[in-house]
Design a protein around this motif. Sequence first.
Motif, PDB file in Angstrom:
ATOM      1  N   CYS A 183      -4.123  11.054   1.569  1.00 41.27           N
ATOM      2  CA  CYS A 183      -2.971  10.257   2.022  1.00 41.27           C
ATOM      3  C   CYS A 183      -1.829  11.461   2.414  1.00 41.27           C
ATOM      4  CB  CYS A 183      -2.252   9.576   0.678  1.00 41.27           C
ATOM      5  SG  CYS A 183      -1.990  10.786  -0.983  1.00 41.27           S
ATOM      6  N   LEU A 184      -0.582  11.054   2.596  1.00 40.99           N
ATOM      7  CA  LEU A 184       0.381  11.890   2.938  1.00 40.99           C
ATOM      8  C   LEU A 184       1.708  11.955   2.139  1.00 40.99           C
ATOM      9  CD1 LEU A 184       0.771  10.132   6.751  1.00 40.99           C
ATOM     10  CD2 LEU A 184      -0.882  12.018   5.977  1.00 40.99           C
ATOM     11  N   PRO A 185       1.574  13.055   1.060  1.00 36.98           N
ATOM     12  CA  PRO A 185       2.371  13.227   0.102  1.00 36.98           C
ATOM     13  C   PRO A 185       3.785  13.241   0.744  1.00 36.98           C
ATOM     14  CG  PRO A 185       0.468  14.650  -0.125  1.00 36.98           C
ATOM     15  CD  PRO A 185       0.314  14.073   1.174  1.00 36.98           C
TER      16      PRO A 185
ATOM     17  N   ALA B 181      -5.690  16.087   0.042  1.00 35.92           N
ATOM     18  CA  ALA B 181      -7.211  16.379   0.121  1.00 35.92           C
ATOM     19  C   ALA B 181      -8.160  15.854   0.857  1.00 35.92           C
ATOM     20  CB  ALA B 181      -7.741  16.503  -1.415  1.00 35.92           C
ATOM     21  N   HIS B 182      -8.925  16.336   1.323  1.00 36.01           N
ATOM     22  CA  HIS B 182      -9.994  15.601   2.382  1.00 36.01           C
ATOM     23  C   HIS B 182     -11.205  15.033   1.689  1.00 36.01           C
ATOM     24  CE1 HIS B 182      -7.288  17.494   5.071  1.00 36.01           C
ATOM     25  NE2 HIS B 182      -7.719  16.866   6.248  1.00 36.01           N
TER      26      HIS B 182
ATOM     27  N   PRO C 117       1.050  -1.174   0.050  1.00 37.60           N
ATOM     28  CA  PRO C 117       0.168   0.141  -0.098  1.00 37.60           C
ATOM     29  C   PRO C 117       0.868   1.098   0.094  1.00 37.60           C
ATOM     30  CG  PRO C 117      -0.308  -1.461   1.828  1.00 37.60           C
ATOM     31  CD  PRO C 117       0.718  -1.647   1.261  1.00 37.60           C
ATOM     32  N   GLY C 118       2.087   1.022  -0.439  1.00 40.44           N
ATOM     33  CA  GLY C 118       3.169   2.354  -0.210  1.00 40.44           C
ATOM     34  C   GLY C 118       2.695   3.469  -1.161  1.00 40.44           C
ATOM     35  N   GLU C 119       2.006   3.116  -2.379  1.00 40.93           N
ATOM     36  CA  GLU C 119       1.792   4.175  -3.150  1.00 40.93           C
ATOM     37  C   GLU C 119       0.567   4.895  -2.828  1.00 40.93           C
ATOM     38  OE1 GLU C 119       3.309   5.505  -6.266  1.00 40.93           O
ATOM     39  OE2 GLU C 119       4.807   4.566  -5.178  1.00 40.93           O
ATOM     40  N   ALA C 120      -0.595   4.096  -2.288  1.00 38.46           N
ATOM     41  CA  ALA C 120      -1.669   4.814  -1.773  1.00 38.46           C
ATOM     42  C   ALA C 120      -1.369   5.607  -0.471  1.00 38.46           C
ATOM     43  CB  ALA C 120      -2.638   3.640  -1.391  1.00 38.46           C
ATOM     44  N   THR C 121      -0.480   5.325   0.057  1.00 38.21           N
ATOM     45  CA  THR C 121       0.169   6.066   1.378  1.00 38.21           C
ATOM     46  C   THR C 121       0.629   7.244   1.260  1.00 38.21           C
ATOM     47  OG1 THR C 121       0.256   3.922   2.632  1.00 38.21           O
ATOM     48  CG2 THR C 121       0.945   5.801   3.863  1.00 38.21           C
ATOM     49  N   HIS C 122       1.382   7.492   0.319  1.00 40.78           N
ATOM     50  CA  HIS C 122       2.357   8.599   0.120  1.00 40.78           C
ATOM     51  C   HIS C 122       2.039   9.219  -1.405  1.00 40.78           C
ATOM     52  CE1 HIS C 122       5.338   6.132  -1.817  1.00 40.78           C
ATOM     53  NE2 HIS C 122       5.860   7.119  -2.320  1.00 40.78           N
ATOM     54  N   ASN C 123       1.456   8.639  -2.268  1.00 41.09           N
ATOM     55  CA  ASN C 123       1.490   8.985  -3.709  1.00 41.09           C
ATOM     56  C   ASN C 123       0.045   8.951  -4.182  1.00 41.09           C
ATOM     57  OD1 ASN C 123       2.863  10.458  -5.784  1.00 41.09           O
ATOM     58  ND2 ASN C 123       3.463   8.400  -6.798  1.00 41.09           N
ATOM     59  N   CYS C 124      -0.963   9.147  -3.624  1.00 39.71           N
ATOM     60  CA  CYS C 124      -2.234   9.049  -4.222  1.00 39.71           C
ATOM     61  C   CYS C 124      -2.603  10.163  -5.153  1.00 39.71           C
ATOM     62  CB  CYS C 124      -3.291   8.709  -3.266  1.00 39.71           C
ATOM     63  SG  CYS C 124      -3.555  10.253  -2.119  1.00 39.71           S
ATOM     64  N   PRO C 125      -3.341   9.977  -6.155  1.00 38.07           N
ATOM     65  CA  PRO C 125      -3.658  11.248  -6.801  1.00 38.07           C
ATOM     66  C   PRO C 125      -4.563  12.598  -6.299  1.00 38.07           C
ATOM     67  CG  PRO C 125      -4.567   8.878  -7.865  1.00 38.07           C
ATOM     68  CD  PRO C 125      -4.115   8.670  -6.487  1.00 38.07           C
ATOM     69  N   THR C 126      -5.052  12.282  -5.324  1.00 41.30           N
ATOM     70  CA  THR C 126      -5.699  13.440  -4.486  1.00 41.30           C
ATOM     71  C   THR C 126      -4.952  13.941  -3.640  1.00 41.30           C
ATOM     72  OG1 THR C 126      -6.849  11.655  -3.102  1.00 41.30           O
ATOM     73  CG2 THR C 126      -8.071  12.691  -4.909  1.00 41.30           C
ATOM     74  N   GLY C 127      -3.723  13.392  -3.185  1.00 44.10           N
ATOM     75  CA  GLY C 127      -2.950  13.929  -2.258  1.00 44.10           C
ATOM     76  C   GLY C 127      -3.368  14.239  -1.021  1.00 44.10           C
TER      77      GLY C 127
END
Length: 512
Positions: A58-60, A48-49, A36-46
Motif C-alpha cells: 500500500c502507499l502509507p 513492503a513488497h 478501500p481507503g484503509e487498504a490503500t494508505h494504511n495496511c499493516p504491511t505498509g
Amino acid sequence: MDSLDQKTPSYMVYCVIVACLQSFANGYVIGSPNVPGEATHNCPTGNAHIFNKSFPDCLPMSPSLWGFAVSSFCVGGLVGSMVGGPMQVKLGRKKSIILNTVGFIVGGALISVSVNTAMFIVGRLLSGVSCGLGSLVVPTYIGEVSTVRSRGMMGTCNQFGIVIGILLASVIGLPLATVPLWRVNYAIAAVPGIAQFFLMSTCVDSPRWLVSKNRIDEARHALQRLRGNANIDREFYEIVEGQVGTAAATSMLKNPDSERTGDLKEKSKDAAELSGDEDDEDGHRAEDAMVAPDVSARESMSIKEIFTDSVMQRIAMTVICLHMIQQLIGINAVMYYSATIFASMFDARMSQYMAIVTTIVNFLMTIVSLFAMDRMGRRPLLMIAEVGACIFSVLLIIGYRFNIGALLVVSVFGYVASFAIGVGPIPWLITSEIAPVYASSAIGAIATTMNWTMNFVIGQIFPIIFAKIKGYSFAIFATVAAFAFVFTYFCLPETKNRSIENIVRGYEKFRK
C-alpha cells in the motif's frame, strides 16, 4: 409526428446513455477511495513488497496527506472546468467528450500501478480533469440533443450516472478492500472511459453546435437522426432562428420552393405558440434578429461579453447561484458527518454497510427525480428539495444537541434524499436549458468552475468548522437551504416543455 411532440426517440436515448458513461466514471472516481481507503494508505504491511515484487502493498500516508490525495481530484476538476468552455466551442461536444476519456483511462491506470504517493495524486488529478471537463460538456450535449419534452429526464441521466458510479464504487470496493486488490478498484474507472472512447464515435454531434459553425446541412442531418422519422421542420427552424434571427434563418433554410420557406415560417410561429411565447405590445415578436444583416450564426461569447450583456448576465448569475448553492448547501459535509455518525453507533464493518445504504438512498431518489422532472417541472422539484434539506439540517442539529442517534441517522438519509431529488441534478440540467449555444460554453465554464471551487472549499473548511462547533455547523447549511428556496422562487424560470430559444426570449423581456 412532429419532433416537438416527441418524447424519447431510441437513437437520442442511445446517444444520451453513451454520453453518460462519463458521468458514471465521474461517480466512480468520487466513490472509489471510500471503502478501500484503509487498504490503500494504511495496511499493516505498509510499503513492503510481500504480495507483489513490483508494487508496494500500500502507499502509507498520514490522515491529512490521504485527505489531500483524495480531494486532489477537485483541483483537477477545477482545471478541467476552466478549459472545457473553449474546448467544446472549438472541437464540438462530441470530440470533446471523446478526448475527455483520456483522463479517466490514464488516471485510473496510473493509480493502479502507483509505487509512491506522487503517482497516486497525479492519477487523481488527471481523473479530476476529466470529471471537471465532462461535468460541463456532457450536460451541454444532453441538453442540445434531447427533445423538448424529455429534456428533464435526459438531463437527470447525468446525475443518475454519477450516483450509479458512487454506488457501484462502494459495492465493488467491499471485496476489493484488501491488499493488493485495491489496485484493481481504482483501475475500474478506466473501463467506462475506454467504452465511451469507441462508442461516442457512433453518436452525432450537437445540431445546435453545428448550426453555430454554419454547418447547416450537417445539423439538419444530425437532428433528423436524433428524431428518427419525425418531422423536424419546426424544431430545426427554431434552432436556426435562435442563433441567427428570423430573417436570416429564412434565408439560410430557403429552398427553390418558396412555398416551403413560408411553411417553415408558419411552423416557427406555431412552435412559439406551443412553447408559450407571447407577442409584445406592438403585436410582434420581441427579437432584434428580425433585421439581421447576414446569415452567419452568432459567434460564441467570451466571459467578458457575458457580463456586459444584460440578458446573458442575468442568465449567468442564475446558473452560477444554482451551482454555488449545490455545494454550499452542504452535501459533502453531510456525507462526511455521516461517517462520524455511523462510526459512533456501529462497528467498522457495519459502518461500511451503512455508507452503502446512504448511496442506495441517493440512487433510489435520483430515480424518482428522473421520472418527476418532466412531470412536476424544475422549480417545484427544486423547492421541495431545498425545503427538505433545510428541515433535515435542523433535525441533524437537534439530534446532535440531544444525542438522539436514530434521529441523526434518519436525518442523514432524509438530507441525502432531498439533495438527490432536486439540488443534485437540476443545476446541471438548468445550465444546458437556459443558456443559448453562443453563450452556453462561457456560462457553463464559469458555473462549473464555481461548482468545483466551492466543492474544494467546503471539503477543506468544513472539518475545521465541525471541530469548533460540532453539529451546530449544520445551522449554516439550513440557512443556505432557506436562502436557496427564496432564490428559486423569485429568480428561476420554469423550463419544462420550453425550447432553449424560447427560454432566452423570456429573459430578453427584462433587457435593460
